[in-house]
Design a protein around this motif. Structure first.
Motif, PDB file in Angstrom:
ATOM      1  N   TYR A 211     -25.843  20.855 -27.800  1.00 23.16           N
ATOM      2  CA  TYR A 211     -25.153  22.133 -27.614  1.00 23.16           C
ATOM      3  C   TYR A 211     -23.696  21.986 -28.024  1.00 23.16           C
ATOM      4  CZ  TYR A 211     -28.892  22.712 -24.015  1.00 23.16           C
ATOM      5  OH  TYR A 211     -30.057  22.759 -23.303  1.00 23.16           O
ATOM      6  N   PHE A 212     -23.173  23.025 -28.656  1.00 18.84           N
ATOM      7  CA  PHE A 212     -21.734  23.077 -28.903  1.00 18.84           C
ATOM      8  C   PHE A 212     -21.081  23.745 -27.685  1.00 18.84           C
ATOM      9  CE2 PHE A 212     -20.557  21.183 -33.013  1.00 18.84           C
ATOM     10  CZ  PHE A 212     -21.769  20.559 -33.240  1.00 18.84           C
ATOM     11  N   ASN A 213     -19.997  24.486 -27.828  1.00 17.73           N
ATOM     12  CA  ASN A 213     -19.321  25.024 -26.633  1.00 17.73           C
ATOM     13  C   ASN A 213     -20.029  26.275 -26.147  1.00 17.73           C
ATOM     14  OD1 ASN A 213     -17.367  23.273 -28.104  1.00 17.73           O
ATOM     15  ND2 ASN A 213     -16.129  23.771 -26.313  1.00 17.73           N
ATOM     16  N   VAL A 214     -20.722  26.129 -25.059  1.00 14.03           N
ATOM     17  CA  VAL A 214     -21.551  27.223 -24.564  1.00 14.03           C
ATOM     18  C   VAL A 214     -20.721  28.114 -23.642  1.00 14.03           C
ATOM     19  CG1 VAL A 214     -23.759  27.797 -23.523  1.00 14.03           C
ATOM     20  CG2 VAL A 214     -23.434  25.542 -24.569  1.00 14.03           C
ATOM     21  N   ASP A 253     -16.991  25.522 -31.793  1.00 19.60           N
ATOM     22  CA  ASP A 253     -18.081  26.438 -32.108  1.00 19.60           C
ATOM     23  C   ASP A 253     -18.580  27.033 -30.798  1.00 19.60           C
ATOM     24  OD1 ASP A 253     -20.528  27.611 -32.799  1.00 19.60           O
ATOM     25  OD2 ASP A 253     -20.882  26.142 -34.394  1.00 19.60           O
ATOM     26  N   PHE A 254     -18.269  28.292 -30.549  1.00 17.93           N
ATOM     27  CA  PHE A 254     -18.642  28.934 -29.288  1.00 17.93           C
ATOM     28  C   PHE A 254     -20.003  29.598 -29.421  1.00 17.93           C
ATOM     29  CE2 PHE A 254     -14.157  28.278 -29.008  1.00 17.93           C
ATOM     30  CZ  PHE A 254     -14.040  27.778 -27.732  1.00 17.93           C
ATOM     31  N   VAL A 255     -20.947  29.031 -28.704  1.00 18.92           N
ATOM     32  CA  VAL A 255     -22.319  29.525 -28.814  1.00 18.92           C
ATOM     33  C   VAL A 255     -22.706  30.198 -27.505  1.00 18.92           C
ATOM     34  CG1 VAL A 255     -23.162  27.163 -28.355  1.00 18.92           C
ATOM     35  CG2 VAL A 255     -24.736  28.858 -29.256  1.00 18.92           C
ATOM     36  N   HIS A 256     -23.239  31.396 -27.643  1.00 20.70           N
ATOM     37  CA  HIS A 256     -23.583  32.170 -26.456  1.00 20.70           C
ATOM     38  C   HIS A 256     -24.825  31.581 -25.794  1.00 20.70           C
ATOM     39  CE1 HIS A 256     -24.647  35.666 -23.953  1.00 20.70           C
ATOM     40  NE2 HIS A 256     -23.341  35.842 -23.956  1.00 20.70           N
ATOM     41  N   GLY A 283     -22.361  27.911 -36.147  1.00 20.04           N
ATOM     42  CA  GLY A 283     -21.969  27.533 -37.492  1.00 20.04           C
ATOM     43  C   GLY A 283     -20.550  27.975 -37.829  1.00 20.04           C
ATOM     44  N   GLU A 284     -19.900  28.666 -36.884  1.00 18.49           N
ATOM     45  CA  GLU A 284     -18.547  29.153 -37.149  1.00 18.49           C
ATOM     46  C   GLU A 284     -17.540  28.509 -36.208  1.00 18.49           C
ATOM     47  OE1 GLU A 284     -18.340  33.404 -36.802  1.00 18.49           O
ATOM     48  OE2 GLU A 284     -19.595  33.702 -38.582  1.00 18.49           O
ATOM     49  N   GLY A 285     -16.401  28.137 -36.747  1.00 16.08           N
ATOM     50  CA  GLY A 285     -15.334  27.593 -35.907  1.00 16.08           C
ATOM     51  C   GLY A 285     -14.391  28.701 -35.472  1.00 16.08           C
ATOM     52  N   VAL A 286     -14.060  28.720 -34.203  1.00 13.93           N
ATOM     53  CA  VAL A 286     -13.099  29.702 -33.666  1.00 13.93           C
ATOM     54  C   VAL A 286     -11.984  28.915 -32.994  1.00 13.93           C
ATOM     55  CG1 VAL A 286     -12.768  31.620 -32.040  1.00 13.93           C
ATOM     56  CG2 VAL A 286     -14.938  31.401 -33.265  1.00 13.93           C
TER      57      VAL A 286
END
Ligand SMILES: NC(=O)c1ccc[n+]([C@@H]2O[C@H](COP(=O)([O-])OP(=O)(O)OC[C@H]3O[C@@H](n4cnc5c(N)ncnc54)[C@H](O)[C@@H]3O)[C@@H](O)[C@H]2O)c1
Ligand SMILES: [Zn+2]
Length: 372
Positions: A211-214, A253-256, A283-286
């Motif tokens: 997981y990335f940043n959930v 990468d903020f993933v819901h 897949g997107e950096g914020v």
């Protein structure tokens, strides 16, 4: 299927439970209701799906976990202690819960009678350490942490370790060498590797999801050790500015959580997932600054972030996911991007009571010399 979710009362596990129940599976949750996540009274959270069976227990308790595993067809292993900074001084606690807890589970699968035919373990982007970068002159690089000297001089961007030019962050794929930089990250790598090695040996199809940043509803707002979206929301709701390290330009990468649940259901259903590791992100950096700004905006608060231009030991500069593998092999497709996700988060957060415990957490880091 009968499915056990360790840590199923938590943020992510509870969403997996909902997804499974909706698909007609039977869910059993095994969770210690850790006070840092669930409050001192350790009450079963209201959001927990009433159709799930709940067992209060510690993954480090062999016999209790053995009973929970009995009769299950599949296991999601989500139970963990999850604070990166905190793991640097609660070294024993983190290693115990995350590594010994996982070892317990695997010891059961190796030695006790069971019918488990799928094991899905929650891994983390933190095991990569720094993300993948491209240097204009040297090509793709996998650098270690930035030098203390550069951070002291407030040179935040990653530099190529060979030619010292600024390097451009690019999406991080599963092949990137693992370079965990915190106790938490080391334990997450251990969890992943322990599960896969035992799974392969005993032919129990195992999947590790990195997981990335959930973020999203149910993330513990009063837990100052994890989840930057939750931490910022709770700071702003308490009328305080969010604390941003460095210059706020670092990207994640903020993933819901809805998409995390999606990936977990696909991992259960698809044989193609067996014995694989997958990134789960958008897949997107914020940038962190953008996150703070958007949360403040949606809460209708004037944006006044504190940029103390300080930094934390072990922090990486950029990491966001290359999700082509999970898209290609499992048909995963992120459905909630940050702009929409932040609306869902805020709508929920505004209904919550949350205490801001950030100052205390920062004090702890400083007293250990872990933050400048
Ligand atoms: N939230 C993220 O951004 C993120 C990112 C990468 C990986 N992960 C991983 O996802 C998993 C779930 O994380 P989350 O964000 O839902 O955290 P969470 O804290 O909301 O949930 C973890 C749950 O585990 C339980 N738990 C803790 N110690 C336990 C023990 N000894 N025995 C039984 N249960 C125990 C807690 O009570 C809690 O309900 C963790 O493995 C975490 O490392 C999370
Ligand atoms: Zn270079």
């Amino acid at each position: 299927m009968k499915v056990l979710i360790t840590g199923g009362a938590g943020f992510i596990g509870s969403h997996i439970a909902d997804g499974l129940i909706e698909k007609g599976h039977k869910v059993r949750i095994f969770d210690i209701l850790h006070p840092q996540v669930h409050g001192e009274k350790r009450r079963i959270p209201d959001y927990l799906n009433p159709k799930a069976e709940f067992i209060l227990g510690d993954v480090c308790d062999y016999n209790a976990l053995k009973k929970a595993v009995a009769g299950m067809d599949a296991i999601y292993h989500e139970a963990a202690a999850v604070g990166v900074g905190q793991s640097m001084y609660q070294v024993r606690e983190y290693t115990e819960t995350n590594v010994l807890g996982t070892a317990n589970l695997l010891h059961i699968l190796a030695n006790e009678k069971h019918r488990v035919r799928k094991l899905i373990v929650a891994s983390s982007m933190s095991i990569y350490g720094e993300g993948k970068y491209e240097c204009q002159r040297c090509g793709i690089i996998h650098p270690a942490l930035r030098r203390e000297k550069d951070l002291q001089a407030r040179r935040w961007e990653m530099r190529c370790p060979v030619c010292r030019r600024n390097a451009k962050p690019v999406p991080t794929d599963e092949e990137k060498p693992l370079r965990p930089t915190s106790v938490y990250a080391v334990t997450k790598r251990d969890q992943e590797e322990l599960c896969l090695s035992v799974g392969i040996a005993y032919k129990i199809p195992t999947v590790a999801l990195r997981y990335f940043n959930v973020y999203g509803p149910r993330q513990a707002l009063s837990n100052p050790y994890t989840g930057v979206c939750a931490i910022f929301s709770s700071r702003i709701l308490n009328g305080k500015p969010p604390v941003i390290w460095e210059d706020g330009e670092q990207k994640r990468d903020f993933v819901h959580v809805r998409d995390i649940a999606q990936a977990n259901l696909l991992a259960l259903e698809k044989q193609e997932a067996d014995y694989q590791v997958f990134n789960v992100g958008t897949g997107e950096g914020v940038s962190i600054g953008t996150v703070a700004k958007k949360i403040a905006e949606r809460l209708g608060m004037p944006f006044k972030a504190e940029y103390p231009r300080k930094f934390r030991a072990g922090d990486i500069r950029h990491c966001f996911a290359d999700i082509s593998k999970i898209k290609r092999m499992l048909g995963y497709s992120p459905s909630v991007f940050f702009d929409k996700g932040v609306d869902i988060l805020i709508e929920w957060a505004q209904e919550q009571k949350c205490e801001d415990k950030m100052e205390q957490a920062m004090k702890e880091l400083r007293s250990k010399g872990l933050a400048s």
